[in-house]
Motif scaffolding. Sequence first.
Motif, short mmCIF file in Angstrom:
data_model
loop_
_atom_site.label_atom_id
_atom_site.label_comp_id
_atom_site.label_asym_id
_atom_site.label_seq_id
_atom_site.Cartn_x
_atom_site.Cartn_y
_atom_site.Cartn_z
N HIS A 67 8.39 -22.53 -36.67
CA HIS A 67 7.71 -22.82 -37.68
C HIS A 67 8.94 -22.62 -38.93
N THR A 68 9.34 -21.41 -38.89
CA THR A 68 10.32 -20.77 -39.94
C THR A 68 11.62 -21.64 -39.67
N THR A 69 12.05 -22.03 -38.55
CA THR A 69 13.42 -22.65 -38.37
C THR A 69 13.11 -24.01 -38.92
N VAL A 70 12.18 -24.67 -38.35
CA VAL A 70 11.89 -26.01 -38.77
C VAL A 70 11.72 -26.12 -40.28
N ALA A 71 11.08 -25.34 -40.92
CA ALA A 71 10.76 -25.41 -42.44
C ALA A 71 12.25 -25.48 -43.08
N GLY A 72 13.47 -24.69 -42.53
CA GLY A 72 14.78 -24.62 -42.90
C GLY A 72 15.20 -25.84 -42.68
N PHE A 73 14.97 -26.61 -41.60
CA PHE A 73 15.60 -27.76 -41.15
C PHE A 73 14.99 -28.83 -42.41
N ALA A 74 13.69 -28.72 -42.57
CA ALA A 74 13.23 -29.60 -43.49
C ALA A 74 13.66 -29.54 -44.71
N ALA A 75 13.90 -28.38 -45.21
CA ALA A 75 14.48 -28.07 -46.52
C ALA A 75 16.06 -28.50 -46.84
N GLU A 76 16.72 -28.68 -45.79
CA GLU A 76 17.91 -29.11 -45.64
C GLU A 76 18.17 -30.76 -45.21
N GLY A 77 17.15 -31.31 -45.15
CA GLY A 77 17.02 -32.72 -44.81
C GLY A 77 16.99 -33.01 -43.32
N LEU A 78 17.22 -32.21 -42.40
CA LEU A 78 17.60 -32.45 -41.10
C LEU A 78 16.32 -32.87 -40.23
N VAL A 79 15.30 -32.39 -40.53
CA VAL A 79 14.01 -32.77 -39.76
C VAL A 79 12.76 -33.26 -40.79
N GLU A 80 11.95 -34.16 -40.31
CA GLU A 80 11.15 -34.65 -40.94
C GLU A 80 9.82 -34.29 -40.38
N VAL A 81 8.80 -33.69 -40.89
CA VAL A 81 7.59 -33.13 -40.31
C VAL A 81 6.21 -34.19 -40.81
N VAL A 82 5.89 -34.74 -39.77
CA VAL A 82 4.70 -35.63 -40.30
C VAL A 82 3.44 -34.93 -39.72
N THR A 83 2.42 -35.11 -40.70
CA THR A 83 1.28 -34.43 -40.27
C THR A 83 -0.02 -35.71 -40.66
N GLU A 84 -0.50 -36.23 -39.80
CA GLU A 84 -1.13 -37.32 -40.03
C GLU A 84 -2.67 -36.86 -40.63
N GLN A 85 -3.39 -35.91 -40.15
CA GLN A 85 -4.36 -35.48 -40.87
C GLN A 85 -4.41 -33.89 -40.55
N VAL A 86 -5.39 -33.36 -41.47
CA VAL A 86 -5.53 -31.78 -41.64
C VAL A 86 -6.25 -31.33 -40.17
N GLY A 87 -5.57 -30.51 -39.62
CA GLY A 87 -5.90 -29.83 -37.98
C GLY A 87 -5.21 -30.62 -37.03
N ALA A 88 -4.62 -31.75 -37.21
CA ALA A 88 -3.95 -32.49 -36.22
C ALA A 88 -2.61 -32.07 -36.16
N ALA A 89 -1.77 -31.83 -34.80
CA ALA A 89 -0.61 -31.40 -34.41
C ALA A 89 0.37 -32.06 -35.36
N SER A 90 1.28 -31.58 -36.21
CA SER A 90 2.35 -32.13 -36.70
C SER A 90 3.42 -32.64 -35.54
N ARG A 91 4.03 -33.92 -36.04
CA ARG A 91 4.80 -34.45 -35.29
C ARG A 91 6.45 -34.24 -35.85
N LEU A 92 7.46 -33.72 -35.23
CA LEU A 92 8.84 -33.55 -35.81
C LEU A 92 9.85 -34.79 -35.16
N ARG A 93 10.60 -35.16 -36.32
CA ARG A 93 11.74 -35.88 -35.61
C ARG A 93 13.04 -35.64 -36.54
#
Length: 139
Positions: A67-93
Amino acid sequence: MPETPPFSPTVTLLTLARVWEAALGEALRPLGLTTRRYGLLGHVRATPGISFSELARRSRITVQSVHTTVAGFAAEGLVEVVTEQVGAASRLRVTDAGERLLSAAGDEVARLDEDFSTAHPALTDVLRAHLVETVTSPM
């Protein structure tokens, strides 16, 4: 005079791994990557839609670290985190910026591989043949 210890494949491979990891780390540093970040980003690219939990399992680190590393990736624009609904697993790309960074890192890996192959052609051939045999042999 002390006796020469027997050859240890374990110690030899661990030593080589440390040397190669240090060289890779040095090559990735100007790109803002570490070997861990490179590996994580590569896993996300290889498996679009991967969850945080699966990424942690594959990387053998905690979900919190992912989570910490991916948050950094997202902040840098390297990874997109998609959460379709609350409680569902997020998908990364990986984003286009992440793809460009991975391409640059891949160029560095190719350079290191070429340098090693040029310096040690026989060892490169033996390693390649052995690894191909290992991964293609039925268990």
